[in-house]
Design an enzyme around this catalytic site. Structure first.
Site, mmCIF file in Angstrom:
data_model
loop_
_atom_site.group_PDB
_atom_site.id
_atom_site.type_symbol
_atom_site.label_atom_id
_atom_site.label_comp_id
_atom_site.label_asym_id
_atom_site.label_seq_id
_atom_site.Cartn_x
_atom_site.Cartn_y
_atom_site.Cartn_z
ATOM 1 N N GLU A 1 -28.963 -9.564 -13.310
ATOM 2 C CA GLU A 1 -29.075 -11.185 -13.328
ATOM 3 C C GLU A 1 -28.648 -11.389 -11.627
ATOM 4 O O GLU A 1 -28.999 -12.252 -10.988
ATOM 5 C CB GLU A 1 -28.456 -11.853 -14.035
ATOM 6 C CG GLU A 1 -29.215 -12.096 -15.524
ATOM 7 C CD GLU A 1 -28.755 -13.423 -16.260
ATOM 8 O OE1 GLU A 1 -27.586 -13.811 -16.155
ATOM 9 O OE2 GLU A 1 -29.566 -13.818 -17.229
ATOM 10 N N HIS B 1 -30.886 14.074 -25.045
ATOM 11 C CA HIS B 1 -31.933 14.896 -25.728
ATOM 12 C C HIS B 1 -33.106 13.673 -25.771
ATOM 13 O O HIS B 1 -34.034 13.927 -26.552
ATOM 14 C CB HIS B 1 -31.411 14.885 -27.093
ATOM 15 C CG HIS B 1 -30.271 16.208 -27.052
ATOM 16 N ND1 HIS B 1 -30.575 17.451 -27.298
ATOM 17 C CD2 HIS B 1 -28.814 15.909 -26.766
ATOM 18 C CE1 HIS B 1 -29.294 18.145 -27.480
ATOM 19 N NE2 HIS B 1 -28.384 17.311 -26.984
ATOM 20 N N LYS C 1 -38.824 -19.327 -20.172
ATOM 21 C CA LYS C 1 -38.617 -20.753 -21.250
ATOM 22 C C LYS C 1 -39.621 -21.705 -20.878
ATOM 23 O O LYS C 1 -40.095 -22.407 -21.993
ATOM 24 C CB LYS C 1 -37.082 -21.382 -20.698
ATOM 25 C CG LYS C 1 -35.920 -20.537 -20.763
ATOM 26 C CD LYS C 1 -34.413 -21.148 -20.491
ATOM 27 C CE LYS C 1 -33.482 -20.387 -20.547
ATOM 28 N NZ LYS C 1 -32.304 -20.589 -19.810
HETATM 29 O O1 PA5 Z 1 -25.452 -15.334 -16.910
HETATM 30 C C1 PA5 Z 1 -25.868 -16.356 -17.472
HETATM 31 O O2 PA5 Z 1 -25.830 -17.332 -16.813
HETATM 32 C C2 PA5 Z 1 -26.933 -16.437 -18.536
HETATM 33 O O3 PA5 Z 1 -26.998 -15.130 -18.947
HETATM 34 C C3 PA5 Z 1 -26.306 -17.302 -19.513
HETATM 35 O O4 PA5 Z 1 -25.054 -16.812 -19.985
HETATM 36 C C4 PA5 Z 1 -27.137 -17.457 -20.853
HETATM 37 O O5 PA5 Z 1 -28.350 -17.675 -20.438
HETATM 38 C C5 PA5 Z 1 -26.644 -18.529 -21.884
HETATM 39 O O6 PA5 Z 1 -26.382 -19.538 -21.289
HETATM 40 P P1 PA5 Z 1 -25.640 -20.501 -21.977
HETATM 41 O O7 PA5 Z 1 -24.094 -20.246 -21.874
HETATM 42 O O8 PA5 Z 1 -25.580 -21.917 -21.156
HETATM 43 O O9 PA5 Z 1 -26.079 -21.078 -23.218
#
Ligand code: PA5
Length: 449
Positions: A289, A310, A424
């Site tokens: 990310e 393996h 989303k």
């Molecule tokens: O790293 C990030 O920002 C995302 O992976 C969020 O943690 C994830 O989308 C969950 O978001 P939230 O804590 O707002 O539910």
């Protein structure tokens, strides 16, 4: 106290030491940006000094809430996804007896996770299995609006209220969320849940040292003070003023970026300890990310060895030569198992008699490293003295710091995740969420073509 070590010398099959060193000054500038807050995403740098800012009072507050849940529930369900899930899961797996669920005597509650998928069978089977256990819930969402955990929380809130009544339910539910915004914050305030705050300037994937990670871990019986202490030590060891030669985060960031520039586009995180599998999952989210954007970024993958030798071993040894491998090597296992001699020796293994299993594992690790380097896969080795709270805390902070530096070396904003929104938008359009009318129409027309 022994330290975590880094060896980047085995990257030579892909990049020269001089090419890595060429990033030394850039890595200093990148590290400085994390402190002077002049880089992209500078409103999400709260994690940089987070370990050293954690007070004993904060840890005690978390432990007190954990103790209350531990006193009430045999099973605690932690609801969250992405950064609101993977940190706690990673540390919990690393710190747990791999077969703890089989132990007849338990002192700690079972900690389980929900809301990290939308599988109906997962939800059903978890709810069914928990019918025999007293229950509490920790619901974690920074935005407070994420669909997956919101669905899971709706199920568990109803279940807990049905079982215990609304007043008692409120003492069995703890929310970890934004200090003011989001549906979860409103709900927690209205229902009177104990709440912990995720600081505004700490993004999900950098939040393991906030109550997002610390509260579930404390509930599970993990020593969170030692975990924080390890992170504090690594914060010190990777500080702004620490020179390149001693700063492992700068070295790791420099090595992987130098390799990336030479065409090594995938980094495989490997470990020979299966209980570190979720550390790899956490690492994949952190790096994926943070770096995968603007059409660039190292693709983070992972293997657990020797099991995956393996399966994925063939590709790593012989497939497309765009791979680098980073090994988390654990110097000392916690337990000792010796291979015994066998009178008949039908399996031909008597040459191992008297050796510990870990000696075999270590030779597999060394042999694999040499084979992969010979096969053209540059190798980075991170050695941790042992798997315990202190070193896992240090390791996770090391990866966070290196990721911030690495993202800046790559020229991206390591603290946003704009690409996560695309699925989303489509999902909401397909589900006819109010406010998505135009998108719903467009997506239906597209699918009908
Ligand atoms: O790293 C990030 O920002 C995302 O992976 C969020 O943690 C994830 O989308 C969950 O978001 P939230 O804590 O707002 O539910």
């Amino acid at each position: 106290m022994e330290k975590i070590k880094l060896d980047i010398s085995k990257t030579a099959c892909g990049v020269s030491a001089a090419e890595v060193e060429a990033l030394k000054d850039d890595s200093a500038r990148a590290n400085a940006l994390l402190y002077n807050k002049q880089g992209a995403g500078n409103d999400f740098l709260g994690w940089v000094n987070l370990p050293s800012s954690i007070t004993e009072a904060h840890i005690e507050d978390i432990k007190a809430t954990a103790a209350s849940l531990r006193g009430k529930a045999e099973a605690v369900v932690v609801i969250g996804i992405g950064g609101s899930y993977l940190g706690a899961k990673a540390v919990l797996e690393a710190m747990s007896d791999s077969f703890g669920l089989l132990r007849k005597k338990r002192t700690d509650p079972i900690v389980l996770f929900a809301g990290q998928n939308i599988s109906e069978d997962y939800a059903y089977e978890l709810m069914e299995a928990l019918k025999e256990y007293s229950l509490a819930v920790i619901v974690i969402s920074k935005s407070g609006t994420t669909t997956e955990p919101a669905i899971a929380f709706r199920l568990f809130k109803a279940e807990i209220e049905k079982r215990y009544g609304k007043a008692e339910a409120a003492s069995r539910i703890v929310a970890v969320t934004d200090k003011a915004r989001g549906a979860l914050k409103t709900l927690a305030t209205n229902e009177g849940y104990k709440t912990f705050v995720i600081p505004d300037d700490v993004g999900g994937r950098y939040s393991v040292l906030t109550p997002v990670g610390l509260l579930p871990l404390a509930v599970a019986g993990v020593d969170i003070a030692a975990f924080v202490k390890g992170a504090q030590e690594m914060e010190r060891q990777t500080g702004e003023e620490v020179p390149y030669e001693q700063n492992l985060a700068r070295q790791y960031a420099a090595a992987r970026n130098a390799l990336y520039r030479k065409g090594y586009k995938t980094e495989i995180l490997a470990s020979y300890e299966p209980k570190l599998q979720y550390v790899s999952e956490w690492w994949k989210q952190l790096y994926g990310e943070s770096e995968g954007k603007d059409g660039k970024g190292i693709f983070p993958a992972s293997v657990t060895l020797t099991a995956d030798l393996h399966s994925m071993g063939q590709y790593i040894q012989d497939g497309e030569r765009t791979l680098m491998e980073t090994v988390i090597s654990v110097e000392k296992p916690a337990h000792e198992v010796v291979i015994e001699a066998d009178g008949e020796n039908l399996d031909g293994l008597n040459f191992l008699a008297g050796k510990r299993i870990d000696q075999v594992n270590k030779m597999a690790e060394l042999g694999t490293m040499l084979a992969h380097v010979d096969g053209g896969v540059p190798n980075i080795k991170i050695s941790i003295p042992a798997i315990n709270e202190y070193y896992i805390g240090a390791l996770l902070y090391f990866f966070e710091k290196a990721c911030g530096i690495s993202g800046y070396l790559l020229g991206v904003n390591p603290f946003n995740q704009p690409g996560v929104e695309a699925y989303k938008k489509n999902m909401f359009a397909l589900l006819d969420k109010p406010g998505y009318e135009a998108e719903s129409k467009a997506i239906r027309e597209r699918l009908a073509k």
